[in-house]
Every structure is written in C-alpha cells, then in structure tokens.
Design a protein around this motif. Structure first.
Motif, PDB file in Angstrom:
ATOM      1  N   ALA A 170     -10.716   2.919   8.539  1.00  0.00           N
ATOM      2  CA  ALA A 170     -10.160   1.860   9.397  1.00  0.00           C
ATOM      3  C   ALA A 170      -9.911   0.635   8.522  1.00  0.00           C
ATOM      4  O   ALA A 170     -10.732   0.284   7.670  1.00  0.00           O
ATOM      5  CB  ALA A 170     -11.125   1.521  10.524  1.00  0.00           C
ATOM      6  N   ILE A 171      -8.763   0.007   8.739  1.00  0.00           N
ATOM      7  CA  ILE A 171      -8.390  -1.139   7.904  1.00  0.00           C
ATOM      8  C   ILE A 171      -7.971  -2.305   8.805  1.00  0.00           C
ATOM      9  O   ILE A 171      -7.137  -2.135   9.697  1.00  0.00           O
ATOM     10  CB  ILE A 171      -7.222  -0.792   6.954  1.00  0.00           C
ATOM     11  N   GLU A 172      -8.554  -3.451   8.557  1.00  0.00           N
ATOM     12  CA  GLU A 172      -8.155  -4.675   9.261  1.00  0.00           C
ATOM     13  C   GLU A 172      -7.457  -5.579   8.250  1.00  0.00           C
ATOM     14  O   GLU A 172      -8.070  -6.026   7.272  1.00  0.00           O
ATOM     15  CB  GLU A 172      -9.373  -5.382   9.858  1.00  0.00           C
ATOM     16  N   ILE A 173      -6.170  -5.825   8.467  1.00  0.00           N
ATOM     17  CA  ILE A 173      -5.377  -6.657   7.560  1.00  0.00           C
ATOM     18  C   ILE A 173      -5.061  -7.971   8.264  1.00  0.00           C
ATOM     19  O   ILE A 173      -4.345  -8.002   9.263  1.00  0.00           O
ATOM     20  CB  ILE A 173      -4.064  -5.947   7.159  1.00  0.00           C
ATOM     21  N   LYS A 174      -5.642  -9.068   7.759  1.00  0.00           N
ATOM     22  CA  LYS A 174      -5.412 -10.384   8.366  1.00  0.00           C
ATOM     23  C   LYS A 174      -5.317 -11.446   7.284  1.00  0.00           C
ATOM     24  O   LYS A 174      -5.949 -11.336   6.236  1.00  0.00           O
ATOM     25  CB  LYS A 174      -6.547 -10.759   9.340  1.00  0.00           C
ATOM     26  N   SER A 175      -4.516 -12.473   7.565  1.00  0.00           N
ATOM     27  CA  SER A 175      -4.370 -13.566   6.594  1.00  0.00           C
ATOM     28  C   SER A 175      -5.646 -14.395   6.502  1.00  0.00           C
ATOM     29  O   SER A 175      -5.893 -15.058   5.488  1.00  0.00           O
ATOM     30  CB  SER A 175      -3.190 -14.463   6.982  1.00  0.00           C
ATOM     31  N   SER A 176      -6.464 -14.371   7.562  1.00  0.00           N
ATOM     32  CA  SER A 176      -7.776 -15.030   7.535  1.00  0.00           C
ATOM     33  C   SER A 176      -8.685 -14.301   8.507  1.00  0.00           C
ATOM     34  O   SER A 176      -8.225 -13.727   9.494  1.00  0.00           O
ATOM     35  CB  SER A 176      -7.666 -16.512   7.921  1.00  0.00           C
ATOM     36  N   MET A 177      -9.977 -14.341   8.236  1.00  0.00           N
ATOM     37  CA  MET A 177     -10.929 -13.560   9.032  1.00  0.00           C
ATOM     38  C   MET A 177     -12.131 -14.437   9.379  1.00  0.00           C
ATOM     39  O   MET A 177     -12.850 -14.916   8.495  1.00  0.00           O
ATOM     40  CB  MET A 177     -11.379 -12.339   8.230  1.00  0.00           C
ATOM     41  N   SER A 178     -12.346 -14.643  10.670  1.00  0.00           N
ATOM     42  CA  SER A 178     -13.495 -15.419  11.121  1.00  0.00           C
ATOM     43  C   SER A 178     -14.631 -14.482  11.514  1.00  0.00           C
ATOM     44  O   SER A 178     -14.479 -13.259  11.526  1.00  0.00           O
ATOM     45  CB  SER A 178     -13.103 -16.283  12.327  1.00  0.00           C
ATOM     46  N   LYS A 179     -15.769 -15.063  11.863  1.00  0.00           N
ATOM     47  CA  LYS A 179     -16.907 -14.258  12.303  1.00  0.00           C
ATOM     48  C   LYS A 179     -16.563 -13.515  13.591  1.00  0.00           C
ATOM     49  O   LYS A 179     -16.925 -12.345  13.767  1.00  0.00           O
ATOM     50  CB  LYS A 179     -18.120 -15.164  12.510  1.00  0.00           C
ATOM     51  N   TYR A 180     -15.854 -14.187  14.490  1.00  0.00           N
ATOM     52  CA  TYR A 180     -15.426 -13.541  15.727  1.00  0.00           C
ATOM     53  C   TYR A 180     -14.492 -12.369  15.429  1.00  0.00           C
ATOM     54  O   TYR A 180     -14.582 -11.312  16.063  1.00  0.00           O
ATOM     55  CB  TYR A 180     -14.718 -14.556  16.625  1.00  0.00           C
ATOM     56  N   ASP A 181     -13.585 -12.557  14.458  1.00  0.00           N
ATOM     57  CA  ASP A 181     -12.656 -11.478  14.093  1.00  0.00           C
ATOM     58  C   ASP A 181     -13.412 -10.247  13.595  1.00  0.00           C
ATOM     59  O   ASP A 181     -13.014  -9.107  13.864  1.00  0.00           O
ATOM     60  CB  ASP A 181     -11.687 -11.963  13.016  1.00  0.00           C
ATOM     61  N   LEU A 209       0.830  -1.211   0.000  1.00  0.00           N
ATOM     62  CA  LEU A 209       0.000   0.000   0.000  1.00  0.00           C
ATOM     63  C   LEU A 209       0.864   1.261   0.000  1.00  0.00           C
ATOM     64  O   LEU A 209       0.525   2.254  -0.655  1.00  0.00           O
ATOM     65  CB  LEU A 209      -0.924   0.003   1.222  1.00  0.00           C
ATOM     66  N   GLY A 210       1.966   1.216   0.736  1.00  0.00           N
ATOM     67  CA  GLY A 210       2.818   2.397   0.808  1.00  0.00           C
ATOM     68  C   GLY A 210       3.689   2.570  -0.419  1.00  0.00           C
ATOM     69  O   GLY A 210       3.752   3.662  -1.007  1.00  0.00           O
ATOM     70  N   GLU A 211       4.360   1.506  -0.848  1.00  0.00           N
ATOM     71  CA  GLU A 211       5.319   1.608  -1.943  1.00  0.00           C
ATOM     72  C   GLU A 211       4.647   1.638  -3.314  1.00  0.00           C
ATOM     73  O   GLU A 211       5.063   2.382  -4.205  1.00  0.00           O
ATOM     74  CB  GLU A 211       6.294   0.432  -1.867  1.00  0.00           C
ATOM     75  N   ASP A 212       3.621   0.823  -3.519  1.00  0.00           N
ATOM     76  CA  ASP A 212       2.999   0.733  -4.841  1.00  0.00           C
ATOM     77  C   ASP A 212       1.923   1.790  -5.064  1.00  0.00           C
ATOM     78  O   ASP A 212       1.688   2.213  -6.197  1.00  0.00           O
ATOM     79  CB  ASP A 212       2.379  -0.654  -5.045  1.00  0.00           C
ATOM     80  N   PHE A 213       1.245   2.208  -3.985  1.00  0.00           N
ATOM     81  CA  PHE A 213       0.129   3.133  -4.168  1.00  0.00           C
ATOM     82  C   PHE A 213       0.307   4.448  -3.406  1.00  0.00           C
ATOM     83  O   PHE A 213      -0.533   5.336  -3.510  1.00  0.00           O
ATOM     84  CB  PHE A 213      -1.183   2.469  -3.713  1.00  0.00           C
ATOM     85  N   GLY A 214       1.370   4.570  -2.635  1.00  0.00           N
ATOM     86  CA  GLY A 214       1.620   5.814  -1.906  1.00  0.00           C
ATOM     87  C   GLY A 214       0.599   6.091  -0.827  1.00  0.00           C
ATOM     88  O   GLY A 214       0.339   7.247  -0.478  1.00  0.00           O
ATOM     89  N   LEU A 215      -0.010   5.050  -0.284  1.00  0.00           N
ATOM     90  CA  LEU A 215      -1.017   5.209   0.769  1.00  0.00           C
ATOM     91  C   LEU A 215      -0.365   4.957   2.122  1.00  0.00           C
ATOM     92  O   LEU A 215       0.223   3.907   2.355  1.00  0.00           O
ATOM     93  CB  LEU A 215      -2.177   4.228   0.550  1.00  0.00           C
ATOM     94  N   HIS A 216      -0.470   5.903   3.016  1.00  0.00           N
ATOM     95  CA  HIS A 216       0.162   5.776   4.327  1.00  0.00           C
ATOM     96  C   HIS A 216      -0.847   5.262   5.351  1.00  0.00           C
ATOM     97  O   HIS A 216      -1.872   5.886   5.604  1.00  0.00           O
ATOM     98  CB  HIS A 216       0.713   7.137   4.781  1.00  0.00           C
ATOM     99  N   VAL A 217      -0.536   4.122   5.910  1.00  0.00           N
ATOM    100  CA  VAL A 217      -1.401   3.503   6.916  1.00  0.00           C
ATOM    101  C   VAL A 217      -0.681   3.544   8.253  1.00  0.00           C
ATOM    102  O   VAL A 217       0.447   3.063   8.382  1.00  0.00           O
ATOM    103  CB  VAL A 217      -1.740   2.049   6.537  1.00  0.00           C
ATOM    104  N   GLU A 218      -1.329   4.138   9.247  1.00  0.00           N
ATOM    105  CA  GLU A 218      -0.740   4.230  10.580  1.00  0.00           C
ATOM    106  C   GLU A 218      -1.319   3.144  11.488  1.00  0.00           C
ATOM    107  O   GLU A 218      -2.488   2.776  11.371  1.00  0.00           O
ATOM    108  CB  GLU A 218      -1.021   5.605  11.196  1.00  0.00           C
ATOM    109  N   ASP A 266      -5.400  -0.502  12.172  1.00  0.00           N
ATOM    110  CA  ASP A 266      -4.758   0.308  11.130  1.00  0.00           C
ATOM    111  C   ASP A 266      -5.707   1.424  10.705  1.00  0.00           C
ATOM    112  O   ASP A 266      -6.894   1.182  10.434  1.00  0.00           O
ATOM    113  CB  ASP A 266      -4.408  -0.566   9.925  1.00  0.00           C
ATOM    114  N   ILE A 267      -5.167   2.636  10.639  1.00  0.00           N
ATOM    115  CA  ILE A 267      -5.968   3.815  10.298  1.00  0.00           C
ATOM    116  C   ILE A 267      -5.297   4.572   9.148  1.00  0.00           C
ATOM    117  O   ILE A 267      -4.076   4.760   9.132  1.00  0.00           O
ATOM    118  CB  ILE A 267      -6.121   4.766  11.506  1.00  0.00           C
ATOM    119  N   MET A 268      -6.103   5.004   8.178  1.00  0.00           N
ATOM    120  CA  MET A 268      -5.607   5.853   7.104  1.00  0.00           C
ATOM    121  C   MET A 268      -6.485   7.102   7.032  1.00  0.00           C
ATOM    122  O   MET A 268      -7.718   6.999   7.017  1.00  0.00           O
ATOM    123  CB  MET A 268      -5.655   5.131   5.757  1.00  0.00           C
TER     124      MET A 268
END
Length: 231
Positions: free
Chosen positions: A161-172, A121-130, A151-153
């Motif tokens: 708000a961004i949630e980055i996970k390799s897998s996402m369950s209903k609880y997640d 996201l940062g290198e390819d699209f120039g989007l800064h995620v804190e 994660d917030i942009m």
C-alpha cells in the motif's frame, strides 16, 4: 499716625529745647520715608491689575484650546475605531479569500504531486501502481460515509500500500492506516508493506509511523532505487 507722632513729640520734649526742632524734622523725615517705602503707587497697582487681566485672558485662551484639542482627540479616536472596524472586516474577507484560494491550490498541488510521483515510478522504474477506489458506506475510515482511495502495488504476490502526498500530518497517517485496514477487509487480503512517499512529514507523526509499521520516503526516487535493488 497722629497718636504715634504725639508720642515722638513727648520723647523730643525730654531733650533740651535747642534740639527740639532738629529732632522733629528728623522724625518727620523718617516717617515720610517709611510711608513712601510701604505705600503702593497707583501706577504699580494699575500695572498689577493689567497683568492679572492678561493672565486671566491667557488662561481662558488656554482652556479654550484644551477643549478644542479634547474634541479633536475624541474625533480622532472615533476615526481610529472606524478604521479598526474596517480593517477587521477587510482581514476577515481577505482570510476567507486566501483560505478558499489555498484550498483550491492545495488540491491542485496534491493532484500534480501524485501524478508526477506515479509517472516517475512507472516510467523510470517500471513499477505499476493501481488506484483502488471504493465507497465506505459504514464510515469506517473517516467516521462518515465517504469515498476511500489508496494506491496499491502487487508484485510477486506481495501487496504494497502506498500513500503519496505532498505533505503528511499525524491525522493523515491515522487515516492512511484506516484505509489500509478497509482495503484488507473488503478484499480479504493482507497488505505486506505500508509505504508513505512525501517530502514533508509532520515531526509529530514520526513516532506514530513507526508504531504502525510504516516506512517513509521523502522522494519516489528513494523508494524506486530500493525496489530496483530488490529485483
């Protein structure tokens, strides 16, 4: 037998005298033949007794063999039970080891996926995620005091708000929504968009995602391309 012979003589005497001797010889011959036919020879009796003895011995050997087989089967069953117990202990130990290894590997995989996604996201699209981090003393998110990370942009005064996970369950998904609410209360702001970037979303969580107004991307490239088009 003597009485029977006397009866035959009485009958013979009713015939003329010249027939007496031939008839008596005939009767004696018939009686001898009958005696021989129905009499048990000593040789036959000895053979029968020998056969019975052999059968008795064979039966005894069979019973002994059956008893040996029963003992062997009992020992085999005991051995099988011992092996089953050993297998159970091994499986329990193996599951614990695999579980521990899986937990460590899962954490490493999650960290690697997040780092790679943020890098793209940062290198390819120039989007800064804190990375927003705060301690939840009241246990609002997880039901107990714990660290909250999200994660917030911020772009053009719009908070995503961004949630980055390799897998996402209903609880997640539930936990993510609570983290967003926690962030909003702590910072007195309103999150405009709630995004999830994950290659694996539990099908049971799809309806919940829609209900909570979230949007899911299976790749950070999908979202990055969309963001570029909005610029």
């Amino acid at each position: 037998m003597a009485k029977a012979k006397q009866s035959y003589i009485d009958i013979v005497e009713e015939f003329p005298s010249e027939f007496h001797k031939p008839l008596l010889r005939l009767v004696d011959a018939i009686m001898e033949r009958v005696r021989m036919e129905f009499a048990v020879r000593r040789e036959d009796f000895d053979e029968l007794r020998s056969a019975i003895s052999e059968l008795t011995q064979a039966q005894k050997r069979t019973e002994d063999r059956v008893e040996e087989l029963a003992d062997a089967q009992a020992k085999t069953e005991m051995r099988v039970e011992e092996l089953a117990q050993v297998q159970k202990r091994f499986e329990k130990h193996f599951d614990l080891q695999i579980g521990a290894l899986g937990s460590r590997w899962g954490l490493k995989t999650e960290e690697s996926f997040r780092a790679a996604a943020e890098g793209i996201l940062g290198e390819d699209f120039g989007l800064h995620v804190e990375r927003y981090q705060a301690y939840d003393e009241e246990g609002e998110v997880f039901g107990r005091p714990d660290q909250v990370e999200i994660d917030i942009m911020i772009r053009d005064d719009k908070i995503t708000a961004i949630e980055i996970k390799s897998s996402m369950s209903k609880y997640d998904v539930y936990a993510y929504d609570k983290k967003v609410s926690f962030f909003e209360r702590r910072n007195q702001v309103k999150v405009d968009r709630k995004l999830i970037i994950t290659p694996m979303l539990d099908p049971r969580a799809e309806e919940l995602v829609k209900t909570l107004g979230m949007k899911v991307y299976s790749s950070c490239y999908d979202w990055g391309d969309e963001e570029q088009e909005l610029k």
